[in-house]
Design an enzyme around this catalytic site. Sequence first.
Site, PDB file in Angstrom:
ATOM      1  N   LYS A 259     -38.438 -66.085 -90.921  1.00  0.00           N
ATOM      2  CA  LYS A 259     -39.047 -64.923 -91.565  1.00  0.00           C
ATOM      3  C   LYS A 259     -40.164 -65.309 -92.539  1.00  0.00           C
ATOM      4  O   LYS A 259     -41.208 -64.648 -92.600  1.00  0.00           O
ATOM      5  CB  LYS A 259     -37.969 -64.110 -92.287  1.00  0.00           C
ATOM      6  CG  LYS A 259     -38.483 -62.763 -92.770  1.00  0.00           C
ATOM      7  CD  LYS A 259     -37.369 -61.893 -93.318  1.00  0.00           C
ATOM      8  CE  LYS A 259     -37.927 -60.510 -93.671  1.00  0.00           C
ATOM      9  NZ  LYS A 259     -36.888 -59.652 -94.246  1.00  0.00           N
TER      10      LYS A 259
ATOM     11  N   GLU B 143     -30.409 -55.959 -76.724  1.00  0.00           N
ATOM     12  CA  GLU B 143     -31.398 -57.017 -76.507  1.00  0.00           C
ATOM     13  C   GLU B 143     -31.335 -57.625 -75.111  1.00  0.00           C
ATOM     14  O   GLU B 143     -32.330 -58.157 -74.619  1.00  0.00           O
ATOM     15  CB  GLU B 143     -31.255 -58.121 -77.559  1.00  0.00           C
ATOM     16  CG  GLU B 143     -31.670 -57.714 -78.960  1.00  0.00           C
ATOM     17  CD  GLU B 143     -30.571 -57.064 -79.776  1.00  0.00           C
ATOM     18  OE1 GLU B 143     -29.505 -56.734 -79.198  1.00  0.00           O
ATOM     19  OE2 GLU B 143     -30.755 -56.891 -80.985  1.00  0.00           O
TER      20      GLU B 143
ATOM     21  N   PHE C  15     -26.918 -65.204 -93.455  1.00  0.00           N
ATOM     22  CA  PHE C  15     -26.641 -63.962 -92.729  1.00  0.00           C
ATOM     23  C   PHE C  15     -27.516 -63.879 -91.468  1.00  0.00           C
ATOM     24  O   PHE C  15     -28.724 -64.083 -91.532  1.00  0.00           O
ATOM     25  CB  PHE C  15     -26.913 -62.755 -93.636  1.00  0.00           C
ATOM     26  CG  PHE C  15     -26.742 -61.439 -92.923  1.00  0.00           C
ATOM     27  CD1 PHE C  15     -25.503 -61.048 -92.442  1.00  0.00           C
ATOM     28  CD2 PHE C  15     -27.826 -60.603 -92.723  1.00  0.00           C
ATOM     29  CE1 PHE C  15     -25.340 -59.845 -91.774  1.00  0.00           C
ATOM     30  CE2 PHE C  15     -27.674 -59.388 -92.055  1.00  0.00           C
ATOM     31  CZ  PHE C  15     -26.429 -59.013 -91.568  1.00  0.00           C
ATOM     32  N   GLN C  16     -26.922 -63.567 -90.381  1.00  0.00           N
ATOM     33  CA  GLN C  16     -27.591 -63.470 -89.067  1.00  0.00           C
ATOM     34  C   GLN C  16     -28.339 -64.749 -88.695  1.00  0.00           C
ATOM     35  O   GLN C  16     -29.391 -64.705 -88.069  1.00  0.00           O
ATOM     36  CB  GLN C  16     -28.517 -62.244 -88.997  1.00  0.00           C
ATOM     37  CG  GLN C  16     -27.720 -60.937 -89.014  1.00  0.00           C
ATOM     38  CD  GLN C  16     -28.513 -59.719 -88.581  1.00  0.00           C
ATOM     39  OE1 GLN C  16     -29.716 -59.644 -88.793  1.00  0.00           O
ATOM     40  NE2 GLN C  16     -27.830 -58.745 -87.989  1.00  0.00           N
TER      41      GLN C  16
ATOM     42  N   MET D 227     -17.554 -57.008 -54.508  1.00  0.00           N
ATOM     43  CA  MET D 227     -17.603 -58.382 -54.022  1.00  0.00           C
ATOM     44  C   MET D 227     -16.359 -59.158 -54.452  1.00  0.00           C
ATOM     45  O   MET D 227     -15.823 -59.968 -53.693  1.00  0.00           O
ATOM     46  CB  MET D 227     -18.885 -59.062 -54.512  1.00  0.00           C
ATOM     47  CG  MET D 227     -19.193 -60.353 -53.801  1.00  0.00           C
ATOM     48  SD  MET D 227     -19.316 -60.157 -52.010  1.00  0.00           S
ATOM     49  CE  MET D 227     -21.063 -59.868 -51.815  1.00  0.00           C
TER      50      MET D 227
END
Lengths: 577, 163
Positions: free
Chosen positions: A162, A50, A112-113, A480
Amino acid sequence: MELSGAEIVVQALIDEGVEYIWGYPGGAVLHIYDALFQQKKIRHILVRHEQAATHAADGYARATGKPGVALVTSGPGATNAVTGIATAYMDSIPMVVLTGQVPTPFIGSDAFQEVDITGITRPCVKHNFLIKRVEDIAETIAKAFYIATTGRPGPVLIDIPKDVTDPNVRIPYEYPKKISMRSYKPVEKGHPRQIRKAVDLMVKARRPVIYTGGGVILGDASDELRQLVEITGFPVTHTLMGLGAVPASDKRFLGMLGMHGTYEANMAMHESDLIIAIGARFDDRVTGKLASFCPHAKIIHVDVDPASISKNVKVDVPIVGQVKPVLRDMVKVLKERKTKPDAKALAAWWERIEGWRAVECLRYPQSDKVIKPQYAIELLAKVTKRRDFYLTSDVGQHQMFAAQFYPFEKPRRWINSGGLGTMGFGLPAAMGVQQAFPKATVACVTGEASIQMCIQELATCSQYKLPLKIILLNNGYMGMVRQWQELFYEGRYSHSYVDALPDFAALAETYGHVGMTIEDPADLEAAYKEAFGMKDRLVFMNVLVDPEENVYPMIEAGKGHHEMHMSPYLTAERELA
Amino acid sequence: MRHIISVLIENESGALARVAGLFAARGYNIESLTVAPTEDPTLSRMTLVTHGDERIIEQIVKQLNKLIDVVKLLDLSDGPHIERELMMVKVKAEKGMREELKRLADIFRANIIDVTATSYTIELTGHGHKLDAFLEAVPEEVIIEVVRSGPLGISRGPKGLGL
């Protein structure tokens, strides 16, 4: 027309003119993915992580000026997107991120999630929304695009539970034609009195410098800036984010300023009596030590965000407004003025600047044994000169070399993470650019550390046949970090060595791409030509470069513009002379 | 310098968190924050008290204005204004002390709003200094509990902060 919440989400995006969505499905966004499946107008690009969805949307936005859109699921999908959101926020990139959320009755139950993504992203978005009713979807999406793209642009996140997208709940749909918010009214034009005051200072200035940043690029004000430079004849310098606003080949362009800026740009800032800052925010990488920043100068600051003005540096003439109309008005007032800038003073000022320029601060020792990273970029510029070319980068030494050695002639061609400095940005951002401009040549210059932070996107590139050219300046170090450890930690290279590197060329090939490894400076030009000649293939060029080359000039953090370190090569040369 | 700032903000979930988060993220000092819906239920009014030099206050005001939910804002300290704070103090009011505490409440024009055989609850409104003075006047050992609202502010004169 009656639509479900999921269909409204998709239809609203279509009505907003969205062409691409970068995303990754998951439980909480399944209804939306089902609606996406049943339409043909929006193309969904399936990324492999993502973070890449947000970077790709971001790259698309930087190159096109249109808002980028990403769609991810709840919980880990949303948290993975956060780095990309913060990256866009720091560089003021218009972006709309849709995240799934657990159904409203479960919110707050540690389902959940579930994660409180509006809470997590609050400090790194321009605004965010949690939609609670299907009736609110269309308006919220319209507001999100309005907020993301107006004023000082930025990412806006919309969290969609949802149940709000339930396919069985259908309501009449209408997309708002116009959005007006009592709490958000971005300014457009600058105040005429302030613009006149600025012009007063400009015609009196003896040692002026125009210092511009990403705001000129984002505000599509390059033409106006070029006019201002044309009619004043003032020297102009850009920040890392502002490169390309004025063509690098323009004599009045002094190069980039700041920590790794040119000697002439930084010295001109230091000696200037008038700084005209446009769409720049006086970032610490630009100003160095604030107490010794432009000690002799009055400062004019044009910015669309009032909070940027006098934040780090006290400004004498603030002008709040969009850069484009402000510059247009400024040019108009200048043209109408009878008094013109003092030509004699300006000529004397240019003479001093040419003296600094004659130092040729970017020179480096050439080698026929090992590829110098600077040389790799110079050659890249030579080979791609006549192409419709975009360059993205990751973060570190290669990014600075690209900024110093690639002469950008146009805006929106140099795409990198300036504010947040996000390693892993380059490859997915290049995907977004290539998607937007399928015929253009898009290259990503990267390092062996950065590229591994989003290397999984090589799979996305092969799925969508994106013919990117990846130029990996491989020095075996986090360059760097190693440079700072060399200079400020007595050479203790603590964990900056990138061990156990894969064979990048072979790795690229397992993803279905072309891999190359180049070690000899004599081979590089031919290799570039071969790579850029392969129009429809992604070519991954593993360019082994000098492991311990440093980026110069350099201003140490906390030092002033006049306290630059030049490369030891130049210093030695000076001592010999 | 101490500043008292009034903010009209959309009455939406998360609005308060945005303000509180802003102060935390940017390291601004926040002394008190009170918030309640206004006569227009879609708007809340916030009063916050903060400290900082001119530059910091300028940034606080700009950053607050930058929040999308903030509709309007006024730094009351820029002009003449009135501040009031509400305090409720629960004190031990046993035999010998009951009269004394009643007298003290009267002097400060406070009200006793709850009485038991052994306690008073005293309500007092005024500028923060007055509330401090009352607390100093009450013997420390009799104080059971103190609750203060934080200041509310309004500008003097006929002009009001509205849409």
